[in-house]
Scaffold this active site. Sequence first.
Site, PDB file in Angstrom:
ATOM      1  N   GLU A  29      42.540  24.822  28.561  1.00 22.91           N
ATOM      2  CA  GLU A  29      43.798  23.975  27.881  1.00 22.91           C
ATOM      3  C   GLU A  29      44.466  25.231  27.128  1.00 22.91           C
ATOM      4  O   GLU A  29      43.864  25.615  26.459  1.00 22.91           O
ATOM      5  CB  GLU A  29      43.229  22.980  27.048  1.00 22.91           C
ATOM      6  CG  GLU A  29      42.658  21.757  27.840  1.00 22.91           C
ATOM      7  CD  GLU A  29      41.641  20.977  26.999  1.00 22.91           C
ATOM      8  OE1 GLU A  29      41.702  20.862  25.738  1.00 22.91           O
ATOM      9  OE2 GLU A  29      40.951  20.018  27.665  1.00 22.91           O
ATOM     10  N   GLU A  60      38.238  17.474  29.835  1.00 24.19           N
ATOM     11  CA  GLU A  60      36.986  18.735  29.719  1.00 24.19           C
ATOM     12  C   GLU A  60      36.259  18.544  30.948  1.00 24.19           C
ATOM     13  O   GLU A  60      35.654  19.509  31.434  1.00 24.19           O
ATOM     14  CB  GLU A  60      36.536  18.562  28.376  1.00 24.19           C
ATOM     15  CG  GLU A  60      37.013  19.197  27.459  1.00 24.19           C
ATOM     16  CD  GLU A  60      38.223  18.412  27.023  1.00 24.19           C
ATOM     17  OE1 GLU A  60      38.169  16.997  27.338  1.00 24.19           O
ATOM     18  OE2 GLU A  60      39.227  18.525  26.086  1.00 24.19           O
ATOM     19  N   ASP A  85      33.365  21.030  19.780  1.00 27.22           N
ATOM     20  CA  ASP A  85      33.519  19.624  19.503  1.00 27.22           C
ATOM     21  C   ASP A  85      34.298  18.821  20.774  1.00 27.22           C
ATOM     22  O   ASP A  85      34.034  17.765  20.813  1.00 27.22           O
ATOM     23  CB  ASP A  85      34.557  19.457  18.425  1.00 27.22           C
ATOM     24  CG  ASP A  85      34.031  20.270  17.077  1.00 27.22           C
ATOM     25  OD1 ASP A  85      33.324  20.013  16.465  1.00 27.22           O
ATOM     26  OD2 ASP A  85      34.634  21.647  17.337  1.00 27.22           O
ATOM     27  N   HIS A 129      36.393  20.247  14.438  1.00 28.34           N
ATOM     28  CA  HIS A 129      36.861  21.462  14.726  1.00 28.34           C
ATOM     29  C   HIS A 129      35.553  22.647  14.134  1.00 28.34           C
ATOM     30  O   HIS A 129      36.165  23.671  13.906  1.00 28.34           O
ATOM     31  CB  HIS A 129      38.235  21.876  14.266  1.00 28.34           C
ATOM     32  CG  HIS A 129      39.241  21.045  14.871  1.00 28.34           C
ATOM     33  ND1 HIS A 129      39.777  19.834  14.107  1.00 28.34           N
ATOM     34  CD2 HIS A 129      39.883  21.159  15.705  1.00 28.34           C
ATOM     35  CE1 HIS A 129      40.479  19.336  14.686  1.00 28.34           C
ATOM     36  NE2 HIS A 129      40.836  19.961  15.991  1.00 28.34           N
TER      37      HIS A 129
END
Lengths: 338, 412
Positions: A29, A60, A85, A129
Amino acid sequence: MRELNMVKAINDALGVMLAHDPNVLIFGEDVGYFGGVFRATEGLQAKHGLKRCFDTPIAEGGIIATAIGMGVQGLRPVPEIQFADYILPAFDQLVSEAARLRYRSGGEFWAPITVRSPYGGGIFGGQTHSQSPEAIFAHVTGLKTVIPSTPYDAKGLLIAAIECDDPVIFLEPKRLYNGPFDGHHDREIASWAGHPAAQVPEGHYTVPLGKAAIVRPGEAVTVLAYGTMVHVALAAVADAGVDAEVVDLRSIVPLDIETILASVNKTGRCVIVHEASRFGGFGGELSALIQERCFYGLETPIERVAGWDTPYPHAFEWDYFPGPGRIAAALRRVMESN
Amino acid sequence: MSNRPPLEFHVPEPPARPGQLSEIAGTVVPEAGLVRRPDALSSSVDLRDLPFELIRVLDDDGQAIGPWDPRLSPERLRQGLKAMLLTRAFDDRLFRAHRQGKTSFYMKSTGEEAIGAAQSLALEPQDMCFPTYRVMSWLHARGYPLVDMVNQIFSNERDPLRGRQLPILFSARDYGFYSLSGNLGTRYGHAVGWAMASAYRQIDSIALAYSGEGTTAEGDFHEALTFAAVYRAPVILCVTNNQWAISSFAGLAGTENTTFAARAIGYGMPGLRVDGNDFLAVTAATQWAAERARGNMGPTLIEFYTYRVAGHSTSDDPTRYRPREEAEQWPLGDPVARLQQHLISIGEWDDERHSALLAEIDAQVRSAVREAEAVGTLGKSKPPLSEMFEGVFAEPDWRLIEQRSEIGAGNA
């Protein structure tokens, strides 16, 4: 030789491999035109072309499934998961497919993928994050899990991971991208400038997977760490004034058991440090291995310093983060008890 | 105050359960030969009607009619018939072997043999299929050695997968057959990645992936279709809609008001809906999609409309959840009988040759099972224990070496 920060060293490794091997493809991404949210892939598409470094849909599981399929045909995909994450939607692909393929197919199929992902805290990223999921992957037999702590190692380990025929989870301590953060968050931010491990050779070199580094030799106590915690541990050792031997594991699978045991047998004391929450963390495995193999060489119980068993909190960043104060306290306890 | 009726919570139910009158015989089946066959390189925008049709070539009299007739040689038709009959005979024999305690698990593909057989013969040796466990006819059509298959099912010393995998979750790279897994849908995206690699390397190898209709509900399905469409991957994405996912009917995967083929429209790719019990229609649709893939027109989604005649596996009893007579009443008939009827109707087959072929297949299967039994059935024979530790990584690490030694299967 030139001086690079960690993110530039990673970028350099990717560039070297794109030039070196036409089977290497990089995708994820925002990694293509834009160069990644942390700039790890900056300039790669412009230099090597749209088909070597490209953007993917926000999926993902699809990114890793695609990478596996490419790997099966002989490519060496290096997908990026933007934050560790966000790797969980791909967990099934990593566990049930990438890690099992060679075994279940009797060696007919395998997927040499290297999944890069920034991980860890210290950046006020909140719980989505900042997490450190390495223990989850270490538990999955068939996956290798690598975590660099310096620009030099990041480049050499990443090239070794890409050239490895097994699937590798390559976790990048994002707090170290721009400097060797030692956990003293209230002090001036350090950059990699002037750090010996920021001297990064040009071109191709590797740091072998499964080989720990003794970053500070010592006699009194062994500190086992990886990623950001290597630098935090070094600061804690200085603060505590203890002659500790600090071992940077560099990869937790494969694990350099020999270096660990040699150090603990020498010092008789051990403190294990990681950012991830403690219960069920990788420190538990390290502790068990040491207990099984050098119980009679231990002078004191093993200590673990880790994140608390809570989700990663925002306002409590520095209360959660196992900083130099907590590590120094553990070092003192270990040195004082007998 | 509103006059509206209260909200209703809808939980779909199949048309009939055991003891109820099966409505399946009343299913309206479109006649063969009616669906248009557009040029394979047409824009997907011009193909949006196809997912709601049903492509059929063989009519009720066994004649091949309409634009989708692939005009196969009699030799190829006989090859297909043999592969299907072999699949059925093998399934029956190995299902029995499970009941005799010779293995732990088996799954039959009864009623669906045309799909794997036709597609296996329609694609090239350099192509790769990413199978489900119900397309064993792919391997039978390509002459995979029966004894190796039985050795795998018995997990014995000669198991090509070294005793590591559940029966019939094969892997056969040289036969264009990717490693199976018990997780559903996880390999759909691998087919897309594999096809993208072909395009990147500019080699003429396309991929074909299977999913059951139930598995289309998995996120993997959506992600695979998204990637396939985005990168225009040369892949044929198949959904074998056999009506049942263990006890869940197709409506539970979300097609009470649409078709699985119609999923394609949202991704901007063509979707074909094909009579899966029609060897000729399966072949024709596959050829069409392959031409498209090789012509840089990207992926095609094909729904094969069929029926799972047997239970899900040896652990399943379908009489507990669906009417017993449903399979017999399936309006698209039996794929083997239909191809046999076609071959007879064109004068290329007869009862005598059929009986001789059945006897030949029976002897082949018996001989393979006998040979594998001589090596050993499950628990009576297994590969060397050291095999348990091989293939986890390219090279075993110290843990595996130590554990192999601990169990007495090698030196540390």
